[in-house]
Write an enzyme that holds these catalytic residues in place. Sequence first.
Site, PDB file in Angstrom:
ATOM      1  N   ASP A 146      32.122  11.264  49.445  1.00 40.68           N
ATOM      2  CA  ASP A 146      33.185  10.909  48.505  1.00 40.68           C
ATOM      3  C   ASP A 146      32.603  10.711  47.102  1.00 40.68           C
ATOM      4  O   ASP A 146      32.951   9.776  46.398  1.00 40.68           O
ATOM      5  CB  ASP A 146      33.915   9.638  48.949  1.00 40.68           C
ATOM      6  CG  ASP A 146      35.236   9.437  48.197  1.00 40.68           C
ATOM      7  OD1 ASP A 146      35.795  10.436  47.700  1.00 40.68           O
ATOM      8  OD2 ASP A 146      35.701   8.286  48.114  1.00 40.68           O
ATOM      9  N   GLY A 161      38.496  -4.138  40.714  1.00 43.80           N
ATOM     10  CA  GLY A 161      39.147  -2.899  41.120  1.00 43.80           C
ATOM     11  C   GLY A 161      39.897  -3.030  42.428  1.00 43.80           C
ATOM     12  O   GLY A 161      39.637  -3.933  43.219  1.00 43.80           O
ATOM     13  N   ARG A 162      40.847  -2.120  42.606  1.00 44.79           N
ATOM     14  CA  ARG A 162      41.624  -2.068  43.844  1.00 44.79           C
ATOM     15  C   ARG A 162      41.368  -0.737  44.538  1.00 44.79           C
ATOM     16  O   ARG A 162      41.282   0.298  43.879  1.00 44.79           O
ATOM     17  CB  ARG A 162      43.120  -2.204  43.551  1.00 44.79           C
ATOM     18  CG  ARG A 162      43.508  -3.527  42.909  1.00 44.79           C
ATOM     19  CD  ARG A 162      45.015  -3.583  42.677  1.00 44.79           C
ATOM     20  NE  ARG A 162      45.415  -4.779  41.956  1.00 44.79           N
ATOM     21  CZ  ARG A 162      45.644  -5.952  42.522  1.00 44.79           C
ATOM     22  NH1 ARG A 162      45.517  -6.071  43.838  1.00 44.79           N
ATOM     23  NH2 ARG A 162      46.005  -6.999  41.809  1.00 44.79           N
TER      24      ARG A 162
END
Length: 320
Positions: free
Chosen positions: A155, A38-39
């Site tokens: 988050d 993932g980025r």
Amino acid sequence: MLKSFTFPTAPSECVEPVSTGSSLVSKTACYNIVSLLGRGAFGNVVKCVRISDMKTVAVKMIKNEEPYNLCVKHEYAALSMLKQLDQDKCNIVRWNHIFMDKGYICLEFERLHTSLHDFMGARVKPLSLCEIRPIIQQVAIALLHLQGIGLMHADLKLENIMLVNHPKDPYKVKVIDFGLAVKLSDATVGTYTQSRYYRSPEVLLGLPLTTAIDVWSLGCVTAYLYLGWPLHCGSTEYNMLQSIVETHGALPKNMIQKGVKTSTFFWWNVKTKCWTFKNPEQYQKDSKKEQIPEDLRKIRFPNLDALINVSISVAHSVKV
């Protein structure tokens, strides 16, 4: 060992491109990079095989450059706090090691299966209630333990809840990504945090923050799993608050009165002597926006009870 780790104030070596087949080396281990997982805004996560025991792990790689290294310091502090907990029992990703190589600060984590976001994207329909309940219970346990050590995740969203090994242990999950985590003692009024679709009224209005903001995000996660799309979605914070007010009803007066950003979204009605939510035209005029904020909702709910009557197949077809 963790306490002795120090971050250079400037890059100590040139950042080298890292690709599949290359390696990472720490003082205690060597890793072969297998694939990109993932980025993110501050770095990439790669799937690696740790050569010493051939165990598959996930390594988060962040450039040792400002402002990235400041973000790593923040996450490192949160991860260090998590060491107090039994991360398996608390349903929190297990962090193993921190090191530096090729100009990157690297964080080694246990390898998990897939995020709820990707899992939902691959499904034909949303989850059933019997599938949702164990997920929410596990995340609630994680939040309870975070509260116990005085930490807000700040988050929580589908991308940051991972299935551990769905084929072998269905709906076993762990909470990941503590890059925005905040110590309760450090939380300040007006802090900009949480992803927009999961952002709590406290953050939107600029109120003192507590672990309640994570509980709000968990509620948004629950609705997403049930509907197959976000309950509150919008192109701006105005749209988010508009959706919240319309679905949940008027916000408590004490919240509105104490919010440092209240006047951004509400106007003081002299006749009724109360704060009234601005209509889109008022908000556009007062905020000097060029366009009226776009409402991305495909279905409007007059209240939360209305979710019971929603056709799941229809809700899924309007996924945002």
